[in-house]
Design a protein around this motif. Structure first.
Motif, PDB file in Angstrom:
ATOM      1  N   ASP A  12       0.811  -1.215   0.000  1.00  0.00           N
ATOM      2  CA  ASP A  12       0.000   0.000   0.000  1.00  0.00           C
ATOM      3  C   ASP A  12       0.845   1.265   0.000  1.00  0.00           C
ATOM      4  OD1 ASP A  12      -2.221  -1.605   0.032  1.00  0.00           O
ATOM      5  OD2 ASP A  12      -2.600  -1.378   2.189  1.00  0.00           O
ATOM      6  N   THR A  13       2.069   1.187   0.503  1.00  0.00           N
ATOM      7  CA  THR A  13       2.920   2.378   0.566  1.00  0.00           C
ATOM      8  C   THR A  13       3.355   2.856  -0.812  1.00  0.00           C
ATOM      9  OG1 THR A  13       4.989   1.117   0.782  1.00  0.00           O
ATOM     10  CG2 THR A  13       3.813   1.657   2.818  1.00  0.00           C
ATOM     11  N   CYS A  14       3.221   2.000  -1.818  1.00  0.00           N
ATOM     12  CA  CYS A  14       3.615   2.367  -3.181  1.00  0.00           C
ATOM     13  C   CYS A  14       2.409   2.467  -4.116  1.00  0.00           C
ATOM     14  CB  CYS A  14       4.639   1.367  -3.734  1.00  0.00           C
ATOM     15  SG  CYS A  14       6.260   1.469  -2.941  1.00  0.00           S
ATOM     16  N   LYS A  15       1.249   2.724  -3.511  1.00  0.00           N
ATOM     17  CA  LYS A  15       0.033   2.943  -4.287  1.00  0.00           C
ATOM     18  C   LYS A  15      -0.308   4.428  -4.311  1.00  0.00           C
ATOM     19  CE  LYS A  15      -2.471  -1.411  -3.455  1.00  0.00           C
ATOM     20  NZ  LYS A  15      -3.683  -1.978  -2.816  1.00  0.00           N
ATOM     21  N   TYR A  49      20.018 -11.946   6.099  1.00  0.00           N
ATOM     22  CA  TYR A  49      18.777 -11.727   5.361  1.00  0.00           C
ATOM     23  C   TYR A  49      17.615 -12.563   5.891  1.00  0.00           C
ATOM     24  CZ  TYR A  49      21.585  -9.160   1.994  1.00  0.00           C
ATOM     25  OH  TYR A  49      22.421  -8.239   1.404  1.00  0.00           O
ATOM     26  N   THR A  50      17.882 -13.769   6.360  1.00  0.00           N
ATOM     27  CA  THR A  50      16.784 -14.602   6.860  1.00  0.00           C
ATOM     28  C   THR A  50      16.157 -13.983   8.108  1.00  0.00           C
ATOM     29  OG1 THR A  50      18.397 -15.978   8.049  1.00  0.00           O
ATOM     30  CG2 THR A  50      17.676 -16.739   5.877  1.00  0.00           C
ATOM     31  N   ASP A  51      16.969 -13.345   8.945  1.00  0.00           N
ATOM     32  CA  ASP A  51      16.416 -12.648  10.107  1.00  0.00           C
ATOM     33  C   ASP A  51      15.529 -11.491   9.670  1.00  0.00           C
ATOM     34  OD1 ASP A  51      17.672 -14.346  11.822  1.00  0.00           O
ATOM     35  OD2 ASP A  51      19.151 -12.909  12.567  1.00  0.00           O
ATOM     36  N   MET A  52      15.920 -10.859   8.579  1.00  0.00           N
ATOM     37  CA  MET A  52      15.133  -9.736   8.069  1.00  0.00           C
ATOM     38  C   MET A  52      13.750 -10.211   7.625  1.00  0.00           C
ATOM     39  SD  MET A  52      16.135  -7.078   4.994  1.00  0.00           S
ATOM     40  CE  MET A  52      17.599  -6.494   5.830  1.00  0.00           C
ATOM     41  N   VAL A  53      13.704 -11.318   6.916  1.00  0.00           N
ATOM     42  CA  VAL A  53      12.419 -11.858   6.452  1.00  0.00           C
ATOM     43  C   VAL A  53      11.542 -12.242   7.646  1.00  0.00           C
ATOM     44  CG1 VAL A  53      11.312 -13.707   5.159  1.00  0.00           C
ATOM     45  CG2 VAL A  53      13.389 -12.636   4.270  1.00  0.00           C
ATOM     46  N   GLU A  54      12.139 -12.838   8.665  1.00  0.00           N
ATOM     47  CA  GLU A  54      11.375 -13.216   9.859  1.00  0.00           C
ATOM     48  C   GLU A  54      10.788 -11.985  10.549  1.00  0.00           C
ATOM     49  OE1 GLU A  54      13.734 -15.582  12.455  1.00  0.00           O
ATOM     50  OE2 GLU A  54      14.013 -17.211  11.001  1.00  0.00           O
ATOM     51  N   PHE A  55      11.501 -10.874  10.492  1.00  0.00           N
ATOM     52  CA  PHE A  55      11.038  -9.651  11.143  1.00  0.00           C
ATOM     53  C   PHE A  55       9.753  -9.122  10.512  1.00  0.00           C
ATOM     54  CE2 PHE A  55      11.156  -5.001  11.864  1.00  0.00           C
ATOM     55  CZ  PHE A  55      11.247  -4.982  13.245  1.00  0.00           C
ATOM     56  N   TRP A  56       9.538  -9.421   9.222  1.00  0.00           N
ATOM     57  CA  TRP A  56       8.321  -8.956   8.547  1.00  0.00           C
ATOM     58  C   TRP A  56       7.061  -9.433   9.271  1.00  0.00           C
ATOM     59  CZ3 TRP A  56       9.848 -10.789   2.946  1.00  0.00           C
ATOM     60  CH2 TRP A  56      10.955 -10.022   2.499  1.00  0.00           C
ATOM     61  N   TYR A  57       7.153 -10.601   9.882  1.00  0.00           N
ATOM     62  CA  TYR A  57       5.976 -11.204  10.498  1.00  0.00           C
ATOM     63  C   TYR A  57       6.115 -11.314  12.022  1.00  0.00           C
ATOM     64  CZ  TYR A  57       5.266 -12.232   5.604  1.00  0.00           C
ATOM     65  OH  TYR A  57       5.130 -12.107   4.244  1.00  0.00           O
ATOM     66  N   ASP A  58       7.015 -10.536  12.597  1.00  0.00           N
ATOM     67  CA  ASP A  58       7.200 -10.511  14.045  1.00  0.00           C
ATOM     68  C   ASP A  58       5.955  -9.891  14.692  1.00  0.00           C
ATOM     69  OD1 ASP A  58       7.880 -10.005  16.692  1.00  0.00           O
ATOM     70  OD2 ASP A  58       9.953  -9.495  16.221  1.00  0.00           O
ATOM     71  N   PRO A  59       5.249 -10.619  15.554  1.00  0.00           N
ATOM     72  CA  PRO A  59       4.018 -10.078  16.152  1.00  0.00           C
ATOM     73  C   PRO A  59       4.262  -8.863  17.040  1.00  0.00           C
ATOM     74  CG  PRO A  59       4.654 -12.150  17.202  1.00  0.00           C
ATOM     75  CD  PRO A  59       5.544 -11.977  16.007  1.00  0.00           C
ATOM     76  N   GLN A  60       5.514  -8.618  17.434  1.00  0.00           N
ATOM     77  CA  GLN A  60       5.804  -7.460  18.274  1.00  0.00           C
ATOM     78  C   GLN A  60       5.847  -6.155  17.469  1.00  0.00           C
ATOM     79  OE1 GLN A  60       8.941  -7.880  21.313  1.00  0.00           O
ATOM     80  NE2 GLN A  60       9.145 -10.007  20.662  1.00  0.00           N
ATOM     81  N   VAL A  61       5.940  -6.251  16.148  1.00  0.00           N
ATOM     82  CA  VAL A  61       6.012  -5.049  15.323  1.00  0.00           C
ATOM     83  C   VAL A  61       4.635  -4.392  15.271  1.00  0.00           C
ATOM     84  CG1 VAL A  61       6.505  -4.117  13.035  1.00  0.00           C
ATOM     85  CG2 VAL A  61       7.874  -6.009  13.927  1.00  0.00           C
ATOM     86  N   ARG A  62       4.595  -3.120  15.642  1.00  0.00           N
ATOM     87  CA  ARG A  62       3.339  -2.369  15.618  1.00  0.00           C
ATOM     88  C   ARG A  62       3.243  -1.609  14.291  1.00  0.00           C
ATOM     89  NH1 ARG A  62       3.276   1.589  20.391  1.00  0.00           N
ATOM     90  NH2 ARG A  62       5.257   2.158  19.437  1.00  0.00           N
ATOM     91  N   TYR A  63       2.157  -1.820  13.589  1.00  0.00           N
ATOM     92  CA  TYR A  63       1.964  -1.180  12.288  1.00  0.00           C
ATOM     93  C   TYR A  63       1.102   0.068  12.428  1.00  0.00           C
ATOM     94  CZ  TYR A  63       4.074  -5.023   9.695  1.00  0.00           C
ATOM     95  OH  TYR A  63       4.966  -5.928   9.192  1.00  0.00           O
ATOM     96  N   SER A  64       1.511   1.124  11.764  1.00  0.00           N
ATOM     97  CA  SER A  64       0.730   2.353  11.756  1.00  0.00           C
ATOM     98  C   SER A  64      -0.560   2.147  10.972  1.00  0.00           C
ATOM     99  CB  SER A  64       1.532   3.494  11.126  1.00  0.00           C
ATOM    100  OG  SER A  64       0.717   4.627  10.899  1.00  0.00           O
ATOM    101  N   VAL A  65      -1.634   2.762  11.453  1.00  0.00           N
ATOM    102  CA  VAL A  65      -2.903   2.676  10.720  1.00  0.00           C
ATOM    103  C   VAL A  65      -2.835   3.441   9.410  1.00  0.00           C
ATOM    104  CG1 VAL A  65      -4.264   2.416  12.830  1.00  0.00           C
ATOM    105  CG2 VAL A  65      -3.848   4.721  11.918  1.00  0.00           C
ATOM    106  N   ALA A  66      -1.847   4.320   9.275  1.00  0.00           N
ATOM    107  CA  ALA A  66      -1.730   5.157   8.083  1.00  0.00           C
ATOM    108  C   ALA A  66      -0.749   4.591   7.061  1.00  0.00           C
ATOM    109  CB  ALA A  66      -1.307   6.572   8.472  1.00  0.00           C
ATOM    110  N   LEU A  67      -0.338   3.341   7.254  1.00  0.00           N
ATOM    111  CA  LEU A  67       0.607   2.756   6.316  1.00  0.00           C
ATOM    112  C   LEU A  67       0.001   2.747   4.913  1.00  0.00           C
ATOM    113  CD1 LEU A  67       3.448   1.515   6.611  1.00  0.00           C
ATOM    114  CD2 LEU A  67       2.384  -0.719   6.601  1.00  0.00           C
ATOM    115  N   GLY A  68       0.658   3.397   3.980  1.00  0.00           N
ATOM    116  CA  GLY A  68       0.150   3.510   2.623  1.00  0.00           C
ATOM    117  C   GLY A  68      -0.512   4.839   2.331  1.00  0.00           C
ATOM    118  N   PHE A  69      -0.721   5.636   3.365  1.00  0.00           N
ATOM    119  CA  PHE A  69      -1.336   6.952   3.167  1.00  0.00           C
ATOM    120  C   PHE A  69      -0.348   7.895   2.485  1.00  0.00           C
ATOM    121  CE2 PHE A  69      -1.831  11.306   4.937  1.00  0.00           C
ATOM    122  CZ  PHE A  69      -3.045  11.630   4.329  1.00  0.00           C
TER     123      PHE A  69
END
Length: 513
Positions: A151-154, A424-444
Motif C-alpha cells: 500500500d505504501t507504493c500505491k 537476510y533470513t532474520d530480516m524476512v522473519e522480522f516482517w511477520y514478528d508479532p511485536q512489530v506495531r503497524y501504523s494505521v496510516a501505512l500507505g497513506f
C-alpha cells in the motif's frame, strides 16, 4: 469426375504427410548444443530493457561482463527479455534520470525512486505507469511481503511501484564503540533494551573518559520521537504512538508536550558536551564521524541489534561497536525506503514487467544485479556467506557490491564480507514478528496541492528552527515559542486540517475494502 479427382488429391496429400512424419520420427535427436544455438538466434527479437544499476562512481569496469552473464542466464530460462544495465553515478543521478524519463530516444525502462522522488510525485509528473494489469499475471509478486507494505507504493488505490525488500520496520538503537563499552562494563549488554535515562547515565560517564569525543549526532528519529510523520520529514502534522492509535488523530508535534521534553533533553546533552562542537556546521553522519575519530557513538534505526552491529562493522571497520535497543519495533511509511517501477517512456512495458518480476523472485537475477558473478567478483563459503573473490577487493572489483538494498530483492542475495549468515533470513522473519506495531496510516500519501504554499512556508520555518533545538544550541522555551508562532502564522493549522481530512477518507476506504 470432379469428386474422384478431389478424393485422389486428398489421398496423395495424406500419403505425403505420413511419409514426412515417418522421416521426422526416424531422424536422430538434435544435440542440446544445436537446440541452444537455435534458442539464442531466436533471442534477437527479444525486447531489450534498460535497467538502472547502482553506481557510486563512474567506473563500473565489469558492467558489460555482468550484463552478458545475466543475459546468458535469461536465455537459459527462456525469459523472453534481455537487459541493458545502465550505471548512473549517484552524484549526477537526479539530473540523468530526469532526462531519461523525458527522452524516448535514450530512455530508462526500470528504475527505483530512492534518492530521486516519491511514488506520488512520479505519478503526478507522469514518470511511471500503473502496474495493476500485471497483478493477475504475476500474483506471487504481490505475495512476497505483508499486504500493508504494498500500500505504501500505491496512489489512489493503484499500484505504481513495487516496494524493494527491506526490514519494513525498525526501532531506535544506539551504537557505542566496543572499547568504550568495555571501559564502562556494558560490552556484554549488546542487544539489551535500555531506557533513554539509563543511556544518558552511561553517555555522561563515557564523556568523562573521552572528553575529545562526541556521543550524539542526529536525534531526529520516528521511533525515538514515537511518531508516524506521514511521509513528511518536516512533520507538519503527525500521528502519535507511531500511528498505532486506531483513531488516526493528526496532531501538531511541535506544540505537543513530548516535543518540548525532547528538546529539553537535547539541551541537557549539549550542556554535558555530548554533541560535536559547532554541530550546525558539521556533517551529522555518525559512521563518518566515528571513522574520523570524532565520535564514540550515535543513534540510528535498525530492525535487529545484531544486524546493526554488522552494519557498523561494514561502515566503521576499525571500531567494533555494541548496540542497544531503545524503543519498541514499529512500521510506518518511513520504513519503506525504496521501490521499483516502469517508466512512462518504456516502449516494451510487458517485457519490462517480466524482468522486474524476475529481479524480485529469481535469486540468480538478483545476485547478478547486486553481487556480480560468482567466482569472479565473489565466492561463497560453506556457511553461505559471500566474500570478495581471490585477488578482488572493494577497490578493484569493478562492480558496486555495497548496495544490495538498492535492488528489488536483496533478501535473495548472500551476506557479503560477514560471518552473520542470518543477515537476510532474520530480516524476512522480522516482517511477520508479532511485536512489530503497524501504523494505521501505512500507505497513506498526502496530497499537499490544496495547501502547497503553506507547506513551503512552514517547511522553511522548520528548517530554520529545528536543527538548533535538536542540538541544544538555543534556549528551548523562547525559541520553541517563536517557532510555533511562525508556524501558526504560515498556516500549519490549515495543513493539519487538510491532512486529517485526507487521512479520514483513507481510513474509511481501508475499512470498506
Amino acid at each position: 469426375m470432379k469428386k474422384y479427382h478431389i478424393v485422389l488429391c486428398v489421398l496423395i496429400l495424406v500419403l505425403l504427410f505420413t511419409s514426412c512424419r515417418q522421416k521426422e520420427t526416424d531422424m536422430p535427436d538434435v544435440p542440446e548444443e544445436q537446440n541452444y544455438e537455435t534458442e539464442v538466434s531466436d533471442t534477437q527479437s527479444w525486447p531489450i530493457i534498460r535497467m538502472e544499476v547502482c553506481s557510486f562512481t563512474e567506473q563500473q569496469t565489469r558492467e558489460q561482463e555482468i550484463e552478458n552473464a545475466l543475459n546468458a542466464y535469461l536465455v537459459s530460462i527462456d525469459a523472453g527479455v534481455q537487459a541493458d544495465l545502465v550505471s548512473i553515478p549517484t552524484e549526477d543521478r537526479q539530473t540523468q534520470l530526469e532526462v531519461m524519463l523525458s527522452d524516448a530516444t535514450n530512455p530508462i525502462d526500470l528504475y527505483c525512486w530512492r534518492w530521486f522522488s516519491t511514488v506520488a510525485e512520479l505519478v503526478e509528473k507522469e514518470q511511471c505507469i500503473s502496474l495493476e494489469k500485471y497483478r493477475s499475471l504475476y500474483p506471487d509478486l504481490w505475495e512476497l511481503f505483508p499486504k500493508d507494505i504494498y500500500d505504501t507504493c500505491k496512489v489512489n488505490g493503484e499500484q505504481y511501484s513495487i516496494p524493494s525488500a527491506d526490514s519494513f520496520g525498525n526501532f531506535g538503537v544506539y551504537a557505542l564503540r566496543a572499547d568504550i563499552a568495555q571501559e564502562l562494563g556494558i560490552e556484554a549488554r549488546h542487544g539489551d533494551r535500555m531506557s533513554r535515562d539509563e543511556l544518558m547515565i552511561y553517555l555522561k560517564q563515557a564523556k568523562g573518559l573521552h572528553p575529545e569525543l562526541c556521543f550524539q549526532v542526529n536525534l531526529w528519529s520516528n521511533p525515538v520521537l514515537n511518531i508516524d510523520d506521514l511521509g513528511d520529514n518536516h512533520a507538519l502534522g503527525v500521528l502519535a504512538e507511531r500511528g498505532t492509535d486506531p483513531a488516526g488523530t493528526v496532531i501538531n508535534l511541535y506544540e505537543d508536550p513530548s516535543f518540548y521534553e525532547f528538546c529539553m533533553s537535547c539541551k541537557e546533552m549539549e550542556e554535558q558536551g555530548l554533541f560535536l562542537d559547532d554541530p550546525l556546521n558539521h556533517s551529522l553522519a555518525g559512521a563518518s564521524l566515528v571513522n574520523e575519530g570524532l565520535c564514540g557513538g550515535f543513534l540510528f534505526e535498525a530492525y535487529s541489534c545484531d544486524y546493526a552491529r554488522q552494519l557498523m562493522q561494514t561502515q566503521c571497520p576499525n571500531d567494533p561497536m555494541v548496540v542497544f535497543q531503545l524503543t519498541d519495533p514499529g512500521c510506518d511509511n518511513s520504513c519503506v525506503y525504496n521501490g521499483w517501477q516502469i517508466s512512462s517512456v518504456c516502449t516494451h512495458p510487458d517485457a519490462a514487467m517480466k524482468l522486474l518480476y524476475l529481479a524480485f523472485t529469481d535469486e540468480h537475477v538478483s545476485r547478478y544485479l547486486a553481487m556480480g558473478i560468482e567466482d569472479v567478483t565473489y565466492q561463497v563459503d560453506a556457511q553461505g556467506c559471500a566474500w570478495y573473490a581471490d585477488g578482488v577487493t572493494a577497490e578493484n572489483v569493478g562492480w558496486n557490491m555495497s548496495a544490495p538494498w538498492f535492488y528489488p530483492n536483496m533478501c535473495l542475495c548472500l551476506p557479503l564480507e560477514t560471518e552473520y549468515a542470518a543477515y537476510y533470513t532474520d530480516m524476512v522473519e522480522f516482517w511477520y514478528d508479532p511485536q512489530v506495531r503497524y501504523s494505521v496510516a501505512l500507505g497513506f500519501v498526502f496530497d499537499s496541492s490544496a495547501v502547497s504554499e503553506e507547506v513551503r512556508a512552514c517547511s522553511a520555518v522548520i528548517d530554520e528552527y529545528r536543527p538548533a533545538l535538536l542540538t541544544g544550541q538555543v534556549d528551548v522555551e523562547s525559541y520553541l515559542k517563536r517557532m510555533n508562532q511562525e508556524l501558526h502564522d504560515h498556516g500549519i493549522d490549515r495543513i493539519i486540517a487538510e491532512k486529517q481530512k485526507q487521512l479520514d477518507a483513507f481510513l474509511k476506504a481501508e475499512e470498506e475494502e
